[in-house]
Design a protein around this motif. Structure first.
Motif, short mmCIF file in Angstrom:
data_model
loop_
_atom_site.label_atom_id
_atom_site.label_comp_id
_atom_site.label_asym_id
_atom_site.label_seq_id
_atom_site.Cartn_x
_atom_site.Cartn_y
_atom_site.Cartn_z
N PRO A 1 -16.59 -5.83 -110.01
CA PRO A 1 -17.47 -4.84 -111.17
C PRO A 1 -18.50 -4.20 -110.08
N THR A 2 -18.53 -4.50 -108.80
CA THR A 2 -19.54 -3.62 -108.10
C THR A 2 -18.92 -2.13 -107.75
N THR A 3 -17.94 -1.96 -108.28
CA THR A 3 -17.40 -0.44 -108.29
C THR A 3 -18.34 0.57 -109.27
N ALA A 4 -18.98 -0.23 -110.10
CA ALA A 4 -19.92 0.50 -110.95
C ALA A 4 -21.02 1.01 -110.05
N LEU A 5 -21.30 0.39 -108.92
CA LEU A 5 -22.48 0.95 -107.87
C LEU A 5 -22.08 1.22 -106.36
N LEU A 6 -20.40 1.17 -106.31
CA LEU A 6 -19.93 1.49 -105.05
C LEU A 6 -18.69 2.41 -105.38
N ASP A 7 -18.59 3.44 -104.22
CA ASP A 7 -17.52 4.02 -104.43
C ASP A 7 -16.13 3.18 -104.12
#
Length: 312
Positions: A85-91
């Motif tokens: 889910p960190t792809t919401a903040l990371l490329d």
């Protein structure tokens, strides 16, 4: 005031130099060959440092090694998957780098040094971290193929094992053969030049490729800040987990310390060469950022942990 770690300083300098004077054209091609030779020499020295007899004796403490390997190659990859889910903040490229960070082996040098400072099982830490590196030669590419093979821009096939064997495993085995004659030399402080130099070369080459291809324009300050906070939180969480689990399994204090120090570390020295062999290309610059940030976080936090904790 504590002296700055030369390895970390060198990493920052190498990355900065890549932005100012990037490797291009024929120089870049020649430098890539030098990087491969430096990596081979690094793993040759790793093999020459470790006595085969010591390794075999240390392997008898199988419970210690199984627990450390479980943290390194099971718990961390699961965390990497759960961090999707960190792809919401990371490329996506940075997330792939974060996932790759969770797949690399434990580091040898800092694990052993920190275990020694904490008066833990040093011999067990030496063997456990070395076993982790050896297992990682096979486990890391397998995990990359399994967990990252379908990722955007990541295409892994079985030929990676040939490259890993030629560039990493073969030099290590040759080092084992040469241990009888070069063991003491490989353990000397002079070999730190190769240790650190090969890392600096990989960082410079990787960041240069990123600059030339323009990938850095896609990395924001916010993403770097998030990775820094995430890495620090992960180190703290793993320090807690690697204490609670072996305590419940009734390990002696010395072994718990070794498990904490080996089970929370990820190897920059091994991870960067592996990333170079497995991935290569311009995307490598972004992929290694999470590993570099985590490496810095683990050194700072674990050093503070062993220096402030009262070991009795």
């Amino acid at each position: 005031m504590k002296k700055l770690d030369p390895l970390l300083v060198g990493i920052v300098v190498a990355a900065a130099l890549a932005f100012v004077v990037s490797a291009r054209g024929a120089f870049a091609d020649g430098f890539d060959i030098a990087v491969k030779l430096g990596i081979a020499l690094l793993f040759f020295l790793y093999g020459a440092r470790l006595s085969t007899q010591e390794a075999l004796r240390g392997l008898t403490n199988w419970r210690l090694h199984v627990v450390i390997l479980a943290f390194t190659f099971v718990a961390y990859p699961l965390i990497g998957l759960l961090a999707r889910p960190t792809t919401a903040l990371l490329d996506d490229g940075l997330y792939q780098g974060l996932l790759f960070m969770t797949l690399v082996p434990s580091t040898v040098q800092s694990s052993v040094a920190l275990t020694g400072i904490a008066r833990g099982n040093v011999s067990g830490a030496v063997v456990a971290a070395s076993v982790s590196s050896l297992v990682g030669v096979v486990a890391t590419p397998l995990l990359v193929m399994w967990l990252m093979g379908a990722g955007d821009g990541v295409h892994i096939d079985a030929s990676v094992f040939t490259d890993i064997s030629l560039q990493l495993l073969l030099p290590f085995l040759l080092g084992q053969v040469a241990h009888r004659w070069l063991g003491e030399l490989a353990k000397s402080k002079a070999t730190k030049i190769v240790d650190r130099g090969s890392i600096w070369m990989v960082v410079y080459a990787a960041f240069s490729k990123g600059v030339v291809s323009g990938v850095w324009s896609n990395v924001s300050v916010g993403e770097i800040a998030f990775l820094t906070v995430f890495s620090a939180a992960l180190v703290v969480a793993m320090l807690w987990l690697t204490r609670v689990v072996p305590t419940a399994l009734r390990f002696p204090r010395e072994d718990i310390t070794a498990i904490q120090m080996c089970g929370t570390q990820k190897s920059l020295a091994t991870g960067l060469p592996m990333a170079t062999v497995i991935f290569g290309g311009a995307s490598l610059g972004v992929l290694i950022i999470p590993l570099m940030i985590y490496h810095m976080a683990q050194l700072i936090i674990c050093s503070a942990y062993v220096s402030r904790k009262s070991f009795t």
